[in-house]
Design an enzyme around this catalytic site. Structure first.
Site, PDB file in Angstrom:
ATOM      1  N   ARG A  54      26.667   3.944   5.212  1.00 43.77           N
ATOM      2  CA  ARG A  54      27.679   4.956   4.860  1.00 43.77           C
ATOM      3  C   ARG A  54      29.044   4.584   5.432  1.00 43.77           C
ATOM      4  N   PHE A  88      40.170  -0.874   8.909  1.00 43.53           N
ATOM      5  CA  PHE A  88      41.239   0.088   9.231  1.00 43.53           C
ATOM      6  C   PHE A  88      41.499   0.030  10.726  1.00 43.53           C
ATOM      7  N   GLY A  89      42.710  -0.334  11.109  1.00 42.86           N
ATOM      8  CA  GLY A  89      43.010  -0.483  12.532  1.00 42.86           C
ATOM      9  C   GLY A  89      43.933   0.596  13.055  1.00 42.86           C
ATOM     10  N   THR A 132      42.615   2.652  16.282  1.00 39.83           N
ATOM     11  CA  THR A 132      42.257   2.740  17.708  1.00 39.83           C
ATOM     12  C   THR A 132      42.660   1.476  18.459  1.00 39.83           C
ATOM     13  N   GLU A 133      43.123   1.657  19.682  1.00 35.55           N
ATOM     14  CA  GLU A 133      43.507   0.518  20.524  1.00 35.55           C
ATOM     15  C   GLU A 133      42.721   0.564  21.838  1.00 35.55           C
ATOM     16  N   TRP A 192      37.355  -1.505  18.428  1.00 38.98           N
ATOM     17  CA  TRP A 192      36.318  -0.672  17.801  1.00 38.98           C
ATOM     18  C   TRP A 192      36.534  -0.568  16.301  1.00 38.98           C
ATOM     19  N   ARG A 211      -0.739  14.236  11.392  1.00 38.47           N
ATOM     20  CA  ARG A 211      -1.179  13.911  12.757  1.00 38.47           C
ATOM     21  C   ARG A 211      -1.997  15.073  13.351  1.00 38.47           C
ATOM     22  N   GLU A 260      36.051   8.727  14.246  1.00 32.77           N
ATOM     23  CA  GLU A 260      36.742   9.689  13.366  1.00 32.77           C
ATOM     24  C   GLU A 260      37.071  10.965  14.131  1.00 32.77           C
ATOM     25  N   ASP A 284      34.578  16.713  20.915  1.00 36.70           N
ATOM     26  CA  ASP A 284      35.491  17.603  21.639  1.00 36.70           C
ATOM     27  C   ASP A 284      36.883  17.643  21.010  1.00 36.70           C
TER      28      ASP A 284
HETATM   29  P1  TGC Z   1      50.238  15.957  16.164  1.00 41.59           P
HETATM   30  O1  TGC Z   1      51.525  16.050  16.908  1.00 41.59           O
HETATM   31  O2  TGC Z   1      49.347  17.134  16.071  1.00 41.59           O
HETATM   32  O3  TGC Z   1      50.534  15.443  14.668  1.00 41.59           O
HETATM   33  C1  TGC Z   1      51.348  14.315  14.403  1.00 41.59           C
HETATM   34  C2  TGC Z   1      51.714  14.370  12.931  1.00 41.59           C
HETATM   35  O4  TGC Z   1      50.524  14.199  12.146  1.00 41.59           O
HETATM   36  C3  TGC Z   1      50.309  15.392  11.340  1.00 41.59           C
HETATM   37  N1  TGC Z   1      48.877  15.652  11.359  1.00 41.59           N
HETATM   38  C4  TGC Z   1      48.099  15.418  10.307  1.00 41.59           C
HETATM   39  N2  TGC Z   1      48.405  15.006   9.070  1.00 41.59           N
HETATM   40  C5  TGC Z   1      47.392  14.862   8.217  1.00 41.59           C
HETATM   41  N3  TGC Z   1      46.101  15.120   8.547  1.00 41.59           N
HETATM   42  C6  TGC Z   1      45.775  15.538   9.788  1.00 41.59           C
HETATM   43  N4  TGC Z   1      44.480  15.760  10.103  1.00 41.59           N
HETATM   44  C7  TGC Z   1      46.787  15.706  10.733  1.00 41.59           C
HETATM   45  N5  TGC Z   1      46.821  16.085  12.027  1.00 41.59           N
HETATM   46  C8  TGC Z   1      48.104  16.048  12.399  1.00 41.59           C
HETATM   47  C9  TGC Z   1      51.107  16.479  12.010  1.00 41.59           C
HETATM   48  O5  TGC Z   1      51.455  17.488  11.100  1.00 41.59           O
HETATM   49  C10 TGC Z   1      52.308  15.701  12.482  1.00 41.59           C
HETATM   50  O6  TGC Z   1      53.132  15.445  11.367  1.00 41.59           O
HETATM   51  P2  TGC Z   1      54.737  15.408  11.520  1.00 41.59           P
HETATM   52  O7  TGC Z   1      55.244  15.175  10.147  1.00 41.59           O
HETATM   53  O8  TGC Z   1      55.098  16.747  12.095  1.00 41.59           O
HETATM   54  O9  TGC Z   1      55.020  14.284  12.475  1.00 41.59           O
HETATM   55  O10 TGC Z   1      49.454  14.707  16.736  1.00 41.59           O
HETATM   56  P3  TGC Z   1      48.896  14.437  18.197  1.00 41.59           P
HETATM   57  O11 TGC Z   1      49.512  13.154  18.654  1.00 41.59           O
HETATM   58  O12 TGC Z   1      49.038  15.656  19.069  1.00 41.59           O
HETATM   59  O13 TGC Z   1      47.340  14.142  17.925  1.00 41.59           O
HETATM   60  C11 TGC Z   1      46.550  15.076  17.311  1.00 41.59           C
HETATM   61  C12 TGC Z   1      45.068  14.662  17.254  1.00 41.59           C
HETATM   62  C13 TGC Z   1      44.495  14.521  18.637  1.00 41.59           C
HETATM   63  C14 TGC Z   1      44.353  15.778  16.549  1.00 41.59           C
HETATM   64  C15 TGC Z   1      44.832  13.394  16.459  1.00 41.59           C
HETATM   65  O14 TGC Z   1      45.621  12.378  16.869  1.00 41.59           O
HETATM   66  C16 TGC Z   1      43.386  13.003  16.334  1.00 41.59           C
HETATM   67  O15 TGC Z   1      42.766  13.400  15.358  1.00 41.59           O
HETATM   68  N6  TGC Z   1      42.786  12.166  17.269  1.00 41.59           N
HETATM   69  C17 TGC Z   1      41.487  11.570  17.043  1.00 41.59           C
HETATM   70  C18 TGC Z   1      41.677  10.113  16.682  1.00 41.59           C
HETATM   71  C19 TGC Z   1      40.721   9.655  15.637  1.00 41.59           C
HETATM   72  O16 TGC Z   1      40.080  10.422  14.944  1.00 41.59           O
HETATM   73  N7  TGC Z   1      40.633   8.343  15.455  1.00 41.59           N
HETATM   74  C20 TGC Z   1      39.836   7.806  14.430  1.00 41.59           C
HETATM   75  C21 TGC Z   1      40.081   6.318  14.287  1.00 41.59           C
HETATM   76  S1  TGC Z   1      39.408   5.647  12.796  1.00 41.59           S
HETATM   77  C22 TGC Z   1      37.768   5.660  12.986  1.00 41.59           C
HETATM   78  O17 TGC Z   1      37.218   6.170  13.900  1.00 41.59           O
HETATM   79  C23 TGC Z   1      37.031   5.023  11.898  1.00 41.59           C
HETATM   80  S2  TGC Z   1      35.342   5.052  12.073  1.00 41.59           S
HETATM   81  C24 TGC Z   1      34.984   4.229  10.682  1.00 41.59           C
HETATM   82  C25 TGC Z   1      33.566   4.263  10.251  1.00 41.59           C
HETATM   83  O18 TGC Z   1      33.170   5.203   9.510  1.00 41.59           O
HETATM   84  O19 TGC Z   1      32.849   3.275  10.544  1.00 41.59           O
HETATM   85  P1  FAD Z   2      38.728   8.326  24.482  1.00 36.99           P
HETATM   86  O1  FAD Z   2      39.851   8.777  23.644  1.00 36.99           O
HETATM   87  O2  FAD Z   2      39.030   7.497  25.683  1.00 36.99           O
HETATM   88  O3  FAD Z   2      37.901   9.614  24.923  1.00 36.99           O
HETATM   89  C1  FAD Z   2      36.912   9.558  25.955  1.00 36.99           C
HETATM   90  C2  FAD Z   2      36.433  10.994  26.209  1.00 36.99           C
HETATM   91  O4  FAD Z   2      37.542  11.805  26.617  1.00 36.99           O
HETATM   92  C3  FAD Z   2      35.849  11.644  24.948  1.00 36.99           C
HETATM   93  O5  FAD Z   2      34.752  12.430  25.313  1.00 36.99           O
HETATM   94  C4  FAD Z   2      36.984  12.527  24.452  1.00 36.99           C
HETATM   95  O6  FAD Z   2      36.512  13.643  23.708  1.00 36.99           O
HETATM   96  C5  FAD Z   2      37.616  12.963  25.770  1.00 36.99           C
HETATM   97  N1  FAD Z   2      39.023  13.339  25.585  1.00 36.99           N
HETATM   98  C6  FAD Z   2      40.063  12.563  25.189  1.00 36.99           C
HETATM   99  N2  FAD Z   2      41.187  13.276  25.113  1.00 36.99           N
HETATM  100  C7  FAD Z   2      40.863  14.557  25.447  1.00 36.99           C
HETATM  101  C8  FAD Z   2      41.590  15.777  25.548  1.00 36.99           C
HETATM  102  N3  FAD Z   2      42.891  15.859  25.239  1.00 36.99           N
HETATM  103  N4  FAD Z   2      40.912  16.879  25.939  1.00 36.99           N
HETATM  104  C9  FAD Z   2      39.591  16.834  26.214  1.00 36.99           C
HETATM  105  N5  FAD Z   2      38.853  15.715  26.142  1.00 36.99           N
HETATM  106  C10 FAD Z   2      39.478  14.587  25.752  1.00 36.99           C
HETATM  107  N6  FAD Z   2      38.647   3.176  15.153  1.00 36.99           N
HETATM  108  C11 FAD Z   2      39.434   2.663  14.171  1.00 36.99           C
HETATM  109  O7  FAD Z   2      40.653   2.747  14.229  1.00 36.99           O
HETATM  110  N7  FAD Z   2      38.870   2.033  13.097  1.00 36.99           N
HETATM  111  C12 FAD Z   2      37.542   1.883  12.956  1.00 36.99           C
HETATM  112  O8  FAD Z   2      37.076   1.315  11.963  1.00 36.99           O
HETATM  113  C13 FAD Z   2      36.698   2.392  13.980  1.00 36.99           C
HETATM  114  N8  FAD Z   2      35.359   2.195  13.911  1.00 36.99           N
HETATM  115  C14 FAD Z   2      34.572   2.556  14.975  1.00 36.99           C
HETATM  116  C15 FAD Z   2      33.213   2.188  14.981  1.00 36.99           C
HETATM  117  C16 FAD Z   2      32.414   2.515  16.056  1.00 36.99           C
HETATM  118  C17 FAD Z   2      30.992   2.085  16.075  1.00 36.99           C
HETATM  119  C18 FAD Z   2      32.946   3.261  17.136  1.00 36.99           C
HETATM  120  C19 FAD Z   2      32.071   3.667  18.286  1.00 36.99           C
HETATM  121  C20 FAD Z   2      34.281   3.623  17.138  1.00 36.99           C
HETATM  122  C21 FAD Z   2      35.114   3.251  16.072  1.00 36.99           C
HETATM  123  N9  FAD Z   2      36.488   3.532  16.080  1.00 36.99           N
HETATM  124  C22 FAD Z   2      37.297   3.050  15.088  1.00 36.99           C
HETATM  125  C23 FAD Z   2      37.102   4.140  17.262  1.00 36.99           C
HETATM  126  C24 FAD Z   2      36.902   5.642  17.378  1.00 36.99           C
HETATM  127  O9  FAD Z   2      37.683   6.338  16.473  1.00 36.99           O
HETATM  128  C25 FAD Z   2      37.229   6.039  18.828  1.00 36.99           C
HETATM  129  O10 FAD Z   2      36.178   5.532  19.622  1.00 36.99           O
HETATM  130  C26 FAD Z   2      37.382   7.526  19.008  1.00 36.99           C
HETATM  131  O11 FAD Z   2      38.527   8.009  18.336  1.00 36.99           O
HETATM  132  C27 FAD Z   2      37.475   7.912  20.499  1.00 36.99           C
HETATM  133  O12 FAD Z   2      38.350   7.095  21.191  1.00 36.99           O
HETATM  134  P2  FAD Z   2      37.885   6.386  22.568  1.00 36.99           P
HETATM  135  O13 FAD Z   2      36.587   5.744  22.321  1.00 36.99           O
HETATM  136  O14 FAD Z   2      39.012   5.559  23.038  1.00 36.99           O
HETATM  137  O15 FAD Z   2      37.637   7.566  23.574  1.00 36.99           O
END
Ligand code: TGC
Ligand code: FAD
Length: 390
Positions: free
Chosen positions: A95, A134-135, A137-138, A167, A274, A369, A373
């Site tokens: 998926r 998709f890059g 995360t750092e 990641w 079982r 994603e 939390d």
């Molecule tokens: P914040 O100040 O709230 O917002 C900054 C700007 O972004 C806008 N915005 C959004 N726009 C679209 N969709 C959303 N869900 C949005 N959330 C916020 C917001 O309106 C603002 O826009 P503007 O025009 O005013 O500048 O941002 P923040 O820096 O406080 O951060 C908010 C937070 C923590 C919710 C966000 O950064 C977050 O979601 N953090 C989690 C990071 C995350 O999910 N990373 C995923 C990486 S990719 C991945 O994991 C792929 S896994 C792939 C696989 O399936 O294998």
């Molecule tokens: P951190 O941000 O360091 O968080 C560590 C802990 O602190 C967590 O429990 C978190 O909930 C908590 N925490 C952080 N901030 C707060 C707060 N403000 N308040 C309370 N608690 C907090 N990323 C990409 O960009 N592209 C990808 O394709 C991708 N693929 C991935 C594939 C795998 C298998 C994995 C494991 C991760 C992947 N990621 C990818 C990265 C993923 O999105 C991050 O791991 C995730 O967003 C969390 O970041 P971190 O691991 O740095 O944890």
């Protein structure tokens, strides 16, 4: 012999169109045929079965909601959802491959790219001829991508990109990477970086206990010259990557149900067969409690996903609604994977059954994603108007 009986306790199937059911049926058959027989070995070997990319393209799992003009299928979001459910029943890594290609690579190129970029990349991504990653995360910035350090400078006829991502799903096998980096003013922009560009490397991350049938790695940019035409022209700021996450999180809310149903189905079958104390273990109240709770939680998650799909189809869904559904459904699936394994006793820890693999996979799904939390804080922000992130 693998027999799968999906859950439909509240007639959610009646809410689907014939088209949804046809799509679901063909993906279900493909998963039974091409994923189930090989996935345990792939996970044990810590490798993604590469031939699945082309097959995922053939069954329409890449870009189902992208218009046909660009190689997609032009379907609605519930179709995307049912595809994700079936794929994740097979494995979260499969998926993931479809989520990343569709929501994190095709979606930004379609939504924010130039016509030239759309025509160049989308049809090949749709067939699986090329693979994307998709890059965002750092190493030092996961939950807080707005603090990213990766940056690019304008060098006249090209951009110069420096930094590192970590990641990253499919990093080592990707032909292109959609990379989010800051310009000289600190504004986040998207760049398409191609494999083979000088100074671009993608080392693999090894030793994962989770998502073993999925490739994960880094993206390292050391003075990479990126042609100007590779900048995504139509988005500026963090809302660019966060919009992609909305789409991927939506798919995960549906996908997790598939993993949960596979665990429930396996546990139910096992419990009926079982025997202990001369009776099927399904006859004991404690086992029935577990099974009844699984069914209840899966049913609630199905209704949540279906309604989320309706809202998305109508263009009314909010990012906070998607966060709530991703958070709820992934936790539901992880809990069911853990508890259902117990119904199998010792057998549950082997690769004769899917629970341990799903359970370990879901530890990543509950983290990527946006962590469990972080999604809770997004809901908290939405209902109070107060951000508790900082
Ligand atoms: P914040 O100040 O709230 O917002 C900054 C700007 O972004 C806008 N915005 C959004 N726009 C679209 N969709 C959303 N869900 C949005 N959330 C916020 C917001 O309106 C603002 O826009 P503007 O025009 O005013 O500048 O941002 P923040 O820096 O406080 O951060 C908010 C937070 C923590 C919710 C966000 O950064 C977050 O979601 N953090 C989690 C990071 C995350 O999910 N990373 C995923 C990486 S990719 C991945 O994991 C792929 S896994 C792939 C696989 O399936 O294998
Ligand atoms: P951190 O941000 O360091 O968080 C560590 C802990 O602190 C967590 O429990 C978190 O909930 C908590 N925490 C952080 N901030 C707060 C707060 N403000 N308040 C309370 N608690 C907090 N990323 C990409 O960009 N592209 C990808 O394709 C991708 N693929 C991935 C594939 C795998 C298998 C994995 C494991 C991760 C992947 N990621 C990818 C990265 C993923 O999105 C991050 O791991 C995730 O967003 C969390 O970041 P971190 O691991 O740095 O944890």
């Amino acid at each position: 012999m693998y027999t799968y009986k999906p859950v439909d306790y509240f007639g959610v199937d009646d809410l689907l169109t014939d088209e949804h059911k046809i799509i679901r049926g063909s993906v279900r058959d493909w998963v039974n045929r091409s994923v189930i027989p090989i996935i345990e070995e792939a996970a044990q070997k810590h490798e993604f079965p590469m031939h699945l990319f082309k097959e995922l393209g053939e069954i329409g799992a890449f870009g189902p909601f992208i218009p046909e003009k660009y190689g997609g299928a032009g379907m609605d979001y519930i179709s995307y959802g049912v595809i994700m459910t079936e794929l994740e029943r097979g494995d979260s890594g499969v998926r993931s491959a479809a989520s990343v290609q569709t929501s994190l690579v095709m979606y930004p190129i379609f939504e924010f790219g130039s016509e030239k970029q759309r025509n160049k990349y989308l049809p090949k991504l749709a067939t699986g001829e090329i693979i994307g990653c998709f890059g965002l995360t750092e190493p030092n910035h996961g939950s807080d991508p707005g603090s990213m350090e990766t940056k690019f400078t304008d060098e006249g006829d090209h951009y110069l990109l420096n930094g590192a991502k970590m990641w990253i799903t499919n990093s080592t096998i990707a032909d292109i990477a959609v990379v989010w980096a800051k310009d000289k003013n600190g504004i986040v922009r998207g760049l398409i970086v191609e494999n083979g560009m000088k100074g671009f490397t993608a080392p693999e991350t090894t030793g994962k206990w989770s998502l073993r049938a999925s490739v994960t790695g880094e993206l390292v940019f050391d003075n990479v010259k990126v042609p100007k035409e590779n900048l995504l022209p139509n988005v500026k700021g963090l809302k660019g990557p966060l919009s992609c996450l909305n789409s991927a999180r939506y798919g995960i809310a549906w996908g997790a149900i598939g993993a949960a149903m596979d665990c429930y189905n396996t546990a139910l079958n096992y419990a009926l067969e079982r025997k202990q104390f001369k009776k099927p273990i399904a006859s004991f109240q404690l086992t029935q409690k577990k099974l009844a709770e699984f069914l209840t939680e899966i049913t609630k998650a199905q209704l949540l996903a279906w309604r989320l799909g309706e809202l998305k189809n109508q263009g009314k869904v909010t990012p906070a609604q998607i966060s709530l559904a991703k958070r709820n459904n992934v936790k539901m699936a992880l809990d069911i994977a853990r508890e259902s394994r117990q119904i199998l006793g010792a057998m549950g820890i082997t690769d004769d059954f899917p629970m341990m693999r799903h359970m370990m996979n879901l530890e990543s799904v509950i983290t990527y994603e946006g962590t469990h939390d972080i999604h809770l804080l997004i809901t908290g922000h939405d209902i109070t108007g107060i951000s508790a992130f900082e």
